[in-house]
Design an enzyme around this catalytic site. Structure first.
Site, PDB file in Angstrom:
ATOM      1  N   CYS A  53       0.817  -1.213   0.000  1.00  7.97           N
ATOM      2  CA  CYS A  53       0.000   0.000   0.000  1.00  7.97           C
ATOM      3  C   CYS A  53       0.852   1.264   0.000  1.00  7.97           C
ATOM      4  O   CYS A  53       0.361   2.348  -0.321  1.00  7.97           O
ATOM      5  CB  CYS A  53      -0.948   0.005   1.197  1.00  7.97           C
ATOM      6  SG  CYS A  53      -0.119  -0.079   2.792  1.00  7.97           S
ATOM      7  N   GLU A 117       7.541  -1.163  11.654  1.00 10.55           N
ATOM      8  CA  GLU A 117       6.356  -2.029  11.552  1.00 10.55           C
ATOM      9  C   GLU A 117       6.749  -3.353  10.896  1.00 10.55           C
ATOM     10  O   GLU A 117       7.652  -3.411  10.057  1.00 10.55           O
ATOM     11  CB  GLU A 117       5.237  -1.320  10.774  1.00 10.55           C
ATOM     12  CG  GLU A 117       5.576  -0.954   9.354  1.00 10.55           C
ATOM     13  CD  GLU A 117       5.029  -1.943   8.343  1.00 10.55           C
ATOM     14  OE1 GLU A 117       4.385  -2.916   8.763  1.00 10.55           O
ATOM     15  OE2 GLU A 117       5.251  -1.739   7.150  1.00 10.55           O
ATOM     16  N   MET A 196      -4.902  -6.194   7.345  1.00  8.57           N
ATOM     17  CA  MET A 196      -4.900  -4.868   7.957  1.00  8.57           C
ATOM     18  C   MET A 196      -6.154  -4.645   8.790  1.00  8.57           C
ATOM     19  O   MET A 196      -6.099  -4.126   9.907  1.00  8.57           O
ATOM     20  CB  MET A 196      -4.796  -3.796   6.875  1.00  8.57           C
ATOM     21  CG  MET A 196      -4.579  -2.400   7.413  1.00  8.57           C
ATOM     22  SD  MET A 196      -2.875  -2.128   7.833  1.00  8.57           S
ATOM     23  CE  MET A 196      -2.147  -1.977   6.215  1.00  8.57           C
TER      24      MET A 196
END
Length: 470
Positions: A53, A117, A196
């Protein structure tokens, strides 16, 4: 003259705004097709595509005499709809050590929108696995991606970076808390069924939210995810009163679901807006309160039409805006990142050394074949001359004979690798000829034509010497 072999073309949240970046994205089901197209370009020997993304990146291993940069530029122009000049101005390119260094940072989360992350690691692994499956990755990129993935795992195990970082879903929840101070009394609508959304739903649950509704274009996936999450919630220690936290809504009635929600978080693979101006106009006629709504768009391409943010009582955050709001690295994380960068530099240097030493592979392969032949001939001769030798005795002789061979191979192996690492000329052909002359002086006869055939030889030879030294 620099020999260009490893190339990277890409865009990311760091260099390209979301409204441009979303034109570079690749639908998941189309990645195999694009890998095949790129692999067909003249001079492209290996290819891996990383599409997330927040980034779209093409990693290539090329034959610089055959490869034409224009092929990639024309391809990207056709894919994005931009002119070639626009592709050049909106994307970045890296080569050799810079490309290697970049992938290590990407895999470890140091180049992520949310520093540290961990979701990016699984995405790198998936991209690599797909390239393996499609047979577009080979010895060089296999080694590069394996080393980057291994390094990332080691750093996340060695440090507590995971505990100090946010994935985009948890970052969105944190931003909601900052905007509202408390979210326990808020109603959330989550659009999508992917990883997600699953992470976001669990984060909301841990933060005390008791009304979370899931919706999406695939009704069965929505129902399955809600069931999975409710079972998970019931088994958690926090679920001591309610037995159901996660609800579902019909995507065909999206305006109604939006009307009763305070926070909306979207993360789907749709290539068009799911929440549009027209839908919001319909919501306005249904919604009974004027309380402010927060829309968090975690998708690229975006799921929420940006223009709705200009409406009263609506605030929209896309991935770039979430990053901007949460871009505050605390002192502990800063120390960890500096330590990781130091280790990363060593890993990149090791890969560079491995890459340079590959020029010696044909000679190492010849040496391996020669020693195997010598050992086998010697053992066969002993068996003929000493038939009374037992199997155990022959095994002992084999072991000690191999030990002697390994010790004798050590110097020529180290010398060949050291010579291969030296940059003795600006012309790669001269360097290759100098290595050939050096190898002949050591007694080798092989002509160095293709060093890509047996990359495992380096690892095998190194392992043998390491074992012998220990």
């Amino acid at each position: 003259m620099v020999v260009v072999k490893i190339l990277l073309y890409g865009v990311s949240h760091k260099t390209t705004p979301i409204e441009i970046r979303e034109n570079y994205t690749i639908e998941e089901q189309k990645v195999p097709e694009q890998l095949a197209v790129i692999k067909s370009f003249s001079g492209v020997e290996e290819a891996v595509i990383l599409s997330t993304c927040n980034r779209t990146e093409y990693y290539l291993y090329i034959d610089q005499d055959e490869f034409k940069h224009g092929d990639m530029l024309h391809y990207l122009s056709k894919h994005t709809g931009y002119e070639i000049s626009e592709v050049i101005s909106t994307s970045y390119g890296k080569s050799n050590q810079d490309a290697v260094d970049h992938l290590f940072k990407v895999a470890t989360g140091l180049d992520s929108l949310i520093i540290g992350e961990t979701q990016i690691l699984s995405q790198v692994k998936q991209a690599f696995a797909l390239a393996i499956e499609q047979k577009t990755s080979g010895p060089i990129l296999n080694s590069l991606f394996n080393k980057a993935i291994s390094f990332s795992k080691k750093m996340h195990t060695k440090t507590n970076l995971d505990q100090l970082s946010y994935n985009p879903g948890t970052a969105a929840v944190k931003l909601c808390k900052e905007e509202w101070e408390t979210i326990t009394d808020k109603r959330f609508l989550l659009i999508g069924t992917g990883k997600m959304i699953r992470l976001t739903a669990k984060t909301l649950f841990y933060q005390g939210v008791t009304h979370i509704t899931l919706t999406g274009r695939n009704e069965q996936k929505v129902n399955d995810l809600a069931h999975e999450l409710n079972l998970w919630a019931q088994n958690s220690k926090k679920a001591d009163q309610l037995t159901r936290y996660f609800f579902t809504a019909d995507f065909n009635h999206l305006p109604m679901s939006l009307a009763v929600a305070d926070g909306i978080i979207a993360a789907t693979k749709a290539q068009h807006y799911l929440v549009t101006e027209r839908i919001i106009e319909e919501v306005a006629t249904i919604r009974l309160t004027k309380k402010r709504q927060l829309f968090m768009d975690l998708a690229v391409p975006r799921n929420i039409e940006p223009s709705i943010q200009y409406r009263e009582d609506i605030q929209v955050f896309d991935m770039d805006q979430i990053s901007f709001r949460l871009d505050e690295v605390d002192a502990d994380k800063d120390k960890i990142v500096k330590k990781i960068l130091a280790d990363l530099s060593e890993e990149v240097a090791d890969f560079k050394q491995w890459y340079q030493e590959r020029k010696a592979v044909p000679y190492l392969q010849e040496l391996a074949l020669q020693t195997i032949e010598i050992k086998e001939d010697t053992l066969a001769s002993l068996e003929r001359k000493l038939p009374e030798l037992t199997e155990h005795q022959l095994l002992l002789i084999d072991k000690h004979l191999q030990s002697v061979i390994n010790q004798m191979k050590r110097k020529p192996i180290d010398s060949l690798k050291e010579f291969a690492r030296k940059k003795s000329s600006n012309d790669p052909k001269d360097t290759k000829n100098e290595l050939k002359s050096f190898a002949r002086a050591l007694g080798f006869s092989v002509e160095i034509e293709n060093t890509e055939e047996s990359p495992e030889v380096l690892a095998i030879e190194s392992e043998e010497i390491s074992i012998e030294r220990n």
